[in-house]
Design a protein around this motif. Sequence first.
Motif, PDB file in Angstrom:
ATOM      1  N   GLU A  58       0.777  -1.380  -0.208  1.00 46.39           N
ATOM      2  CA  GLU A  58      -0.689  -0.086  -0.312  1.00 46.39           C
ATOM      3  C   GLU A  58       0.605   1.236  -0.006  1.00 46.39           C
ATOM      4  O   GLU A  58       0.589   2.687  -0.857  1.00 46.39           O
ATOM      5  CB  GLU A  58      -0.761   0.126   1.274  1.00 46.39           C
ATOM      6  N   GLN A  73       4.287   1.102  -1.063  1.00 48.12           N
ATOM      7  CA  GLN A  73       5.047   1.816  -2.241  1.00 48.12           C
ATOM      8  C   GLN A  73       3.840   1.513  -3.439  1.00 48.12           C
ATOM      9  O   GLN A  73       4.775   2.668  -4.620  1.00 48.12           O
ATOM     10  CB  GLN A  73       5.267   0.564  -2.799  1.00 48.12           C
ATOM     11  N   ARG A  74       2.104   1.999  -3.431  1.00 51.35           N
ATOM     12  CA  ARG A  74       1.570   2.363  -4.567  1.00 51.35           C
ATOM     13  C   ARG A  74       2.007   3.028  -4.247  1.00 51.35           C
ATOM     14  O   ARG A  74       1.558   4.779  -5.381  1.00 51.35           O
ATOM     15  CB  ARG A  74       0.802   1.667  -4.568  1.00 51.35           C
ATOM     16  N   GLN A 108      -0.388   6.054  -3.426  1.00 57.32           N
ATOM     17  CA  GLN A 108      -1.353   6.546  -3.347  1.00 57.32           C
ATOM     18  C   GLN A 108      -2.739   6.629  -2.142  1.00 57.32           C
ATOM     19  O   GLN A 108      -3.040   5.716  -1.055  1.00 57.32           O
ATOM     20  CB  GLN A 108      -2.716   6.090  -3.799  1.00 57.32           C
TER      21      GLN A 108
END
Length: 147
Positions: free
Chosen positions: A110, A112-113, A115
Amino acid sequence: MSDKEDRRDVLVRVEHTPTKISFGPSQEIDLSGIPEAQRAAMLVEYQRGILDVSKKAHDMKVDVDALHATLSHLGGATHEAAKDGTSVTITHTQDTSIGRTEIIMGNTAEAQRGQLSRSQTGDTNWTPYYIFGGLAALVLVVVMLAG
C-alpha cells in the motif's frame, strides 16, 4: 495668519510625510505630485501591506517547520518499525498555508503504491447514502404498488 506662517506650516507637514516610498533596494515611487493627505493615507496602506506580507511569511515558516518536524517524526517511526521487521504504513494529510500535504511512508505494498485511499484524503464515502436511498426508493415503490 500670514502667508509665511502658512508656508512654514505646510513645510513642517511635508517633512513628516514622505514623498517617496521604497519598494526594495532601488525601487521607489515619486509621490511629490500627490496631496499630503493622500500621501499619508497611501503610506498607512503601504505599511499595512508590509505587515500583512510579514505575517503571511511568518505563518508559512511556522507551517514549514511543523511539516519538517512531522516528516522527521513519521520517518523515524517508520524506520524503527521496519527495522524490527514489522510491516508498517503511515499516512498523514494536512492543509496549511503552504498547501495540502499528503504523506505515505512504509514498507508495505500500500505504501509503495503511493496513493491515499478516499477516506485518507478526506473524501466522503457516499456508498452508504446510495444504499439507503435505494432501499427507501424500493420501499416507496412497493408501497405505491400495494396501495
